[in-house]
Design an enzyme around this catalytic site. Sequence first.
Site, PDB file in Angstrom:
ATOM      1  N   ARG A 174       1.025  -1.097  -0.114  1.00 25.40           N
ATOM      2  CA  ARG A 174      -0.028   0.023   0.089  1.00 25.40           C
ATOM      3  C   ARG A 174       0.641   1.202  -0.028  1.00 25.40           C
ATOM      4  NH1 ARG A 174      -3.459   0.046   4.846  1.00 25.40           N
ATOM      5  NH2 ARG A 174      -1.612  -0.977   5.677  1.00 25.40           N
ATOM      6  N   ASN A 207      -6.248  -2.705   2.461  1.00 19.07           N
ATOM      7  CA  ASN A 207      -6.210  -4.059   2.657  1.00 19.07           C
ATOM      8  C   ASN A 207      -7.734  -4.516   2.785  1.00 19.07           C
ATOM      9  OD1 ASN A 207      -3.565  -4.358   2.547  1.00 19.07           O
ATOM     10  ND2 ASN A 207      -3.420  -4.192   4.886  1.00 19.07           N
TER      11      ASN A 207
END
Length: 92
Positions: free
Chosen positions: A21, A39
Amino acid sequence: MTQPQRLSAWVHGHVQGVGFRWWTRSRALELGLVGYASNHADGRVHVVAEGPPEVLELLVTALRSGETPGRVDLVVDEFAPARGDHAGFVER
């Protein structure tokens, strides 16, 4: 001038707990995109980004490049008109 688009990309593979990320956020900011990477409980990362279509394609190419942290097995992407509901790019 092309209208901004919205990318929704589901990234499958070993992409959680490896800095994916953060890496995605860095690439998106370099490209001047707004949105987020989050996520999900099933192990996927959902990337939502808005900007010019040709720049969004660069992000998708980066996601599929093999240069990401972890291991990307599959990226499922979809494009739609931008909603304009993001400022900056964040990790969720």
